[in-house]
Design an enzyme around this catalytic site. Structure first.
Site, PDB file in Angstrom:
ATOM      1  N   GLU A 362       0.836  -1.196   0.000  1.00  0.00           N
ATOM      2  CA  GLU A 362       0.000   0.000   0.000  1.00  0.00           C
ATOM      3  C   GLU A 362       0.872   1.248   0.000  1.00  0.00           C
ATOM      4  OE1 GLU A 362      -4.106  -1.436   2.259  1.00  0.00           O
ATOM      5  OE2 GLU A 362      -2.750  -0.073   3.283  1.00  0.00           O
ATOM      6  N   CYS A 363       0.619   2.142  -0.924  1.00  0.00           N
ATOM      7  CA  CYS A 363       1.233   3.468  -0.990  1.00  0.00           C
ATOM      8  C   CYS A 363       2.760   3.385  -0.992  1.00  0.00           C
ATOM      9  CB  CYS A 363       0.703   4.339   0.153  1.00  0.00           C
ATOM     10  SG  CYS A 363       0.859   6.111  -0.175  1.00  0.00           S
ATOM     11  N   GLY A 364       3.410   3.589   0.149  1.00  0.00           N
ATOM     12  CA  GLY A 364       4.860   3.494   0.182  1.00  0.00           C
ATOM     13  C   GLY A 364       5.359   2.149  -0.293  1.00  0.00           C
TER      14      GLY A 364
END
Length: 475
Positions: A362-364
């Site tokens: 997720e994301c990073g």
């Protein structure tokens, strides 16, 4: 069945009023005198709970009616406050600032409605769904308003009058006056509060040295700030202990009714599973990957996983017997040199994913899996590159899964949250992770699911169960 503990919500008229400083200091001051506090933060915030945890000596947890569902809020408090004397809940933004409807319109619902379902269509939501006021009502918790008193004195009376009468169901039961100048200023503020009958629980002077460094997505995380974070928490604790009436805060928390509730239970949430053949789930941690929820690890373990933390800045191999890899969000863009220099782990991650290992990013975590981030080589699992963009992308999203993946079934609809300033090119792979409105986003590639969209595992326990159930390899 247990009863909800004494509890109090720390709110403010707006962001920037000092809620985090006061809440963190309050947690530390209560803990220092032997009153064990359980810390909570409203909304999809990953940074403040890190400071809360340092102060309280136990995990900081999130309460998000949009991501978790309203019905889970009280059970999550009961779970997270087990063994604590009281719960301290930090609000988000201003007291009544909730989820915006699509197009920037505030959703409206008659005040007489008893619906608190955050998953209602926009036209049927309350105007403050997802707000601090919303959570305070659900928890039936007294509200303390933190007011930045700079540049005002008697006007505070008008402000407090407005907050007390706007919605009597969450009328502030007390006020902490923050960033107060002279003693004369304090006296004028106390007189103003007395005019409208709001008890003053604390008068906190200005302390410029308490400012915690920030960056493009807010405060620097406690994990990155290291010893300086500990020093900042100690300073906040000392400030609140000296200038806030802790006895009064405790008395106010005890005014909350002892409501019976069944605590949130990760084992019950994931349902029957074979926990004997545990498979190792490596979860990225350390300073670069701090955007996680305690409930995620609890659910992974309840579903049959054995959680082992790996730090991509330091560790050069995945844990032995790794069958699944979770890459949460964080700030990889702030640790490019060290992440890129760790060629051994980048190679191991790429080999694991190429061999069919299950990865949830997720994301990073998405940024780490790409070819490069701001020109620095990353893992190369995904045929995508990322770079810092011109503006912040922020907000809740209602998304649908276009295809089966390790964490979703095709056609499943979820509520998630975006919070990033980077841009990935391309935005989506040939099989996207999610679709909403007129866009697709993220990547499903083999057993890899990578996306900017954050979800809260407590709101989607079936996703954790699915992830662990799909793991292969020796237990």
């Amino acid at each position: 069945m247990v009863v909800l503990p004494p509890r109090v919500v720390i709110a403010a008229p707006s962001s920037g009023s000092g809620k985090t400083t006061i809440t963190t200091g309050l947690l530390g001051a209560l803990a220092a005198r032997g009153t064990v506090p359980a810390p909570f933060k409203i909304g999809p915030d990953y940074v403040d709970p890190g400071y809360h945890a340092l102060a309280a000596g136990r995990p900081g947890r999130n309460l998000d009616p949009v991501l978790c569902g309203v019905d889970r809020l009280a059970p999550l408090v009961a779970h997270g406050a087990s063994g604590a004397a009281l719960a301290v809940v930090e609000g988000v933004m201003g007291l009544f600032d909730g989820r915006l409807a699509p197009g920037g319109r505030k959703a409206s619902l008659p005040a007489s409605s008893d619906s608190n379902d955050a998953f209602l269509p926009p036209e049927r939501r309350r105007p403050d769904d997802g707000s601090t006021a919303h959570v305070a009502r659900v928890l039936d918790a007294p509200v303390v308003l933190v007011v930045d008193a700079r540049g005002q004195h008697r006007s505070v009376a008008a402000l407090l009058h407005g907050f007390r009468t706007f919605d009597p169901s969450v009328a502030p039961a007390g006020v902490i006056l923050n960033r107060v100048g002279t003693e004369r200023h304090a006296d004028a503020l106390r007189a103003a509060c007395a005019e409208v009958g709001v008890p003053v629980l604390g008068v906190v002077p200005r302390r410029a040295e308490l400012a915690v460094p920030s960056r493009h997505l807010g405060l620097i995380t406690a994990a990155e700030h290291g010893a300086d974070a500990r020093a900042a928490v100690d300073a906040m604790t000392a400030l609140v202990a000296a200038h806030v009436d802790l006895d009064a805060v405790e008395r106010l928390a005890r005014r909350a009714p002892a409501t019976p509730v069944e605590p949130w239970d990760p084992v019950l949430e994931v349902g029957p599973t074979d926990r004997r053949a545990r498979r190792v789930v490596a979860v990225a941690g350390g300073p670069a990957f701090t955007f996680g929820y305690p409930e995620h690890a609890e659910l992974l373990q309840a579903a049959g996983g054995e959680v082992v933390v790996v730090d991509p800045l330091r560790d050069e191999v995945l844990p032995e017997r790794t069958a699944g890899l979770v890459l949460p969000g964080g700030f990889p863009e702030e640790h490019l040199e060290d992440l890129s220099a760790n060629v051994a782990l980048r190679t191991a991650v790429r080999a694991f994913a190429t061999a069919g290992g299950a990865v949830h990013a997720e994301c990073g975590g998405l940024l780490y899996l790409g070819r490069a981030l701001d020109g620095a080589p990353m893992c190369g699992v995904l045929d995508a590159e990322a770079a810092m963009g011109p503006r912040l992308t922020l907000g809740y999203r209602t998304a649908t899964a276009p295809a089966d993946s390790p964490v979703a079934v095709a056609g499943e609809t979820v509520t998630g949250h975006e919070f990033h300033r980077t841009v990935t090119t391309p935005r989506a792979g040939s099989t996207p992770a999610w679709a909403w409105d007129d866009t697709t986003e993220g990547f499903v590639q083999g057993a890899v699911h990578a996306s900017y969209l954050h979800t809260h595992p407590a709101g989607r326990p079936e996703a954790v169960r699915r992830f662990v159930a799909g793991l292969v390899g020796p237990p």
